[in-house]
Write a protein that holds these residues in place. Structure first.
Motif, PDB file in Angstrom:
ATOM      1  N   PHE A 289     -78.770   7.175   9.200  1.00 54.70           N
ATOM      2  CA  PHE A 289     -77.588   6.546   8.635  1.00 54.70           C
ATOM      3  C   PHE A 289     -76.326   6.840   9.421  1.00 54.70           C
ATOM      4  CE2 PHE A 289     -80.553   6.437   5.141  1.00 54.70           C
ATOM      5  CZ  PHE A 289     -80.391   5.140   4.711  1.00 54.70           C
ATOM      6  N   TYR A 290     -76.463   7.595  10.488  1.00 53.66           N
ATOM      7  CA  TYR A 290     -75.297   7.864  11.314  1.00 53.66           C
ATOM      8  C   TYR A 290     -75.098   6.714  12.289  1.00 53.66           C
ATOM      9  CZ  TYR A 290     -75.791  12.433   9.275  1.00 53.66           C
ATOM     10  OH  TYR A 290     -75.892  13.455   8.373  1.00 53.66           O
ATOM     11  N   PRO A 291     -73.856   6.343  12.562  1.00 54.63           N
ATOM     12  CA  PRO A 291     -73.627   5.180  13.415  1.00 54.63           C
ATOM     13  C   PRO A 291     -73.967   5.410  14.891  1.00 54.63           C
ATOM     14  CG  PRO A 291     -71.546   6.150  12.738  1.00 54.63           C
ATOM     15  CD  PRO A 291     -72.635   6.873  11.993  1.00 54.63           C
ATOM     16  N   PHE A 292     -74.214   6.651  15.290  1.00 57.74           N
ATOM     17  CA  PHE A 292     -74.495   6.972  16.688  1.00 57.74           C
ATOM     18  C   PHE A 292     -75.910   7.521  16.797  1.00 57.74           C
ATOM     19  CE2 PHE A 292     -74.234   9.933  20.336  1.00 57.74           C
ATOM     20  CZ  PHE A 292     -73.881   9.011  21.310  1.00 57.74           C
ATOM     21  N   THR A 293     -76.694   6.974  17.702  1.00 57.63           N
ATOM     22  CA  THR A 293     -78.069   7.429  17.883  1.00 57.63           C
ATOM     23  C   THR A 293     -78.353   7.558  19.373  1.00 57.63           C
ATOM     24  OG1 THR A 293     -78.777   6.241  15.914  1.00 57.63           O
ATOM     25  CG2 THR A 293     -80.492   6.872  17.434  1.00 57.63           C
ATOM     26  N   ARG A 294     -78.972   8.650  19.750  1.00 52.08           N
ATOM     27  CA  ARG A 294     -79.424   8.793  21.135  1.00 52.08           C
ATOM     28  C   ARG A 294     -80.542   9.822  21.195  1.00 52.08           C
ATOM     29  NH1 ARG A 294     -74.652  12.061  24.281  1.00 52.08           N
ATOM     30  NH2 ARG A 294     -74.808  13.963  23.082  1.00 52.08           N
ATOM     31  N   ASN A 295     -81.240   9.809  22.304  1.00 47.64           N
ATOM     32  CA  ASN A 295     -82.340  10.718  22.555  1.00 47.64           C
ATOM     33  C   ASN A 295     -81.853  11.811  23.510  1.00 47.64           C
ATOM     34  OD1 ASN A 295     -84.880  11.812  22.792  1.00 47.64           O
ATOM     35  ND2 ASN A 295     -85.568  10.352  24.308  1.00 47.64           N
ATOM     36  N   HIS A 296     -82.202  13.050  23.261  1.00 48.83           N
ATOM     37  CA  HIS A 296     -81.842  14.154  24.140  1.00 48.83           C
ATOM     38  C   HIS A 296     -83.081  14.607  24.909  1.00 48.83           C
ATOM     39  CE1 HIS A 296     -77.806  14.865  22.550  1.00 48.83           C
ATOM     40  NE2 HIS A 296     -78.323  14.555  21.369  1.00 48.83           N
ATOM     41  N   ASN A 297     -82.901  14.844  26.192  1.00 51.14           N
ATOM     42  CA  ASN A 297     -83.991  15.348  27.007  1.00 51.14           C
ATOM     43  C   ASN A 297     -83.402  15.973  28.269  1.00 51.14           C
ATOM     44  OD1 ASN A 297     -86.575  15.932  27.807  1.00 51.14           O
ATOM     45  ND2 ASN A 297     -87.253  13.819  28.008  1.00 51.14           N
ATOM     46  N   THR A 298     -84.220  16.698  28.991  1.00 51.00           N
ATOM     47  CA  THR A 298     -83.803  17.263  30.269  1.00 51.00           C
ATOM     48  C   THR A 298     -84.641  16.622  31.379  1.00 51.00           C
ATOM     49  OG1 THR A 298     -85.423  19.057  30.180  1.00 51.00           O
ATOM     50  CG2 THR A 298     -83.263  19.475  29.189  1.00 51.00           C
ATOM     51  N   ILE A 299     -84.198  16.754  32.599  1.00 44.17           N
ATOM     52  CA  ILE A 299     -84.925  16.176  33.723  1.00 44.17           C
ATOM     53  C   ILE A 299     -86.330  16.777  33.820  1.00 44.17           C
ATOM     54  CG2 ILE A 299     -84.998  16.040  36.260  1.00 44.17           C
ATOM     55  CD1 ILE A 299     -81.919  15.784  36.170  1.00 44.17           C
ATOM     56  N   GLU A 300     -86.449  18.071  33.547  1.00 47.11           N
ATOM     57  CA  GLU A 300     -87.743  18.737  33.633  1.00 47.11           C
ATOM     58  C   GLU A 300     -88.596  18.559  32.373  1.00 47.11           C
ATOM     59  OE1 GLU A 300     -84.797  20.660  33.892  1.00 47.11           O
ATOM     60  OE2 GLU A 300     -84.651  20.364  36.043  1.00 47.11           O
ATOM     61  N   GLY A 301     -88.042  18.019  31.317  1.00 44.67           N
ATOM     62  CA  GLY A 301     -88.752  17.902  30.045  1.00 44.67           C
ATOM     63  C   GLY A 301     -89.788  16.791  30.045  1.00 44.67           C
ATOM     64  N   ASN A 302     -90.688  16.869  29.088  1.00 43.70           N
ATOM     65  CA  ASN A 302     -91.681  15.815  28.906  1.00 43.70           C
ATOM     66  C   ASN A 302     -90.993  14.532  28.464  1.00 43.70           C
ATOM     67  OD1 ASN A 302     -93.804  17.576  29.478  1.00 43.70           O
ATOM     68  ND2 ASN A 302     -94.030  18.171  27.339  1.00 43.70           N
ATOM     69  N   SER A 303     -91.512  13.403  28.903  1.00 45.84           N
ATOM     70  CA  SER A 303     -90.961  12.111  28.482  1.00 45.84           C
ATOM     71  C   SER A 303     -91.066  11.991  26.968  1.00 45.84           C
ATOM     72  CB  SER A 303     -91.717  10.967  29.149  1.00 45.84           C
ATOM     73  OG  SER A 303     -91.465  10.961  30.527  1.00 45.84           O
ATOM     74  N   GLN A 304     -90.038  11.456  26.345  1.00 44.08           N
ATOM     75  CA  GLN A 304     -90.057  11.297  24.888  1.00 44.08           C
ATOM     76  C   GLN A 304     -89.431   9.976  24.458  1.00 44.08           C
ATOM     77  OE1 GLN A 304     -88.097  14.912  23.688  1.00 44.08           O
ATOM     78  NE2 GLN A 304     -86.067  14.091  24.067  1.00 44.08           N
ATOM     79  N   GLU A 305     -89.533   8.976  25.300  1.00 40.75           N
ATOM     80  CA  GLU A 305     -89.011   7.667  24.942  1.00 40.75           C
ATOM     81  C   GLU A 305     -89.811   7.113  23.763  1.00 40.75           C
ATOM     82  OE1 GLU A 305     -89.663   8.620  28.048  1.00 40.75           O
ATOM     83  OE2 GLU A 305     -87.679   8.544  28.977  1.00 40.75           O
TER      84      GLU A 305
END
Length: 106
Positions: A1-17
């Motif tokens: 319900f928050y108006p802002f949504t994004r995914n957090h990840n690092t370059i070395e992290g596993n893909s999580q798209e």
């Protein structure tokens, strides 16, 4: 319900798209459709907040000052004065008990 949504990840992290898991993609699509249907409500609330310093996201007691049962509720909140949110805040939970203040808006 928050108006802002994004995914957090690092370059070395596993893909999580989201598209990597069909169930996540389906849930995200549902979430984004609900969020899109609320966009004009958010625009109105954010404009009002910019003009009057009113709160967009607020505790129940903000709108229901005469209802003392709302004073200690910390797992529900209002978006504006018309949308009550009762999120699931614990893993594995499938049901919650929500409190609905006595009001004509329901």
């Amino acid at each position: 319900f928050y108006p802002f949504t994004r995914n957090h990840n690092t370059i070395e992290g596993n893909s999580q798209e989201p598209y990597l898991w069909q169930s996540v993609a389906d849930n995200l699509k549902t979430h984004m459709n609900i969020k899109g249907s609320l966009s004009f409500y958010y625009y109105t609330l954010l404009f009002q907040a910019s003009q009057s310093a009113s709160a967009v996201f607020r505790p129940l007691f903000y709108d229901f000052t005469q209802d003392s049962k709302t004073y200690d509720i910390d797992e529900q909140f209002m978006i504006g004065s018309c949308l009550l949110v009762s999120p699931v805040v614990a893993a594995g939970v499938t049901k919650i008990q929500a409190y609905f203040p006595d009001a004509s808006i329901w």
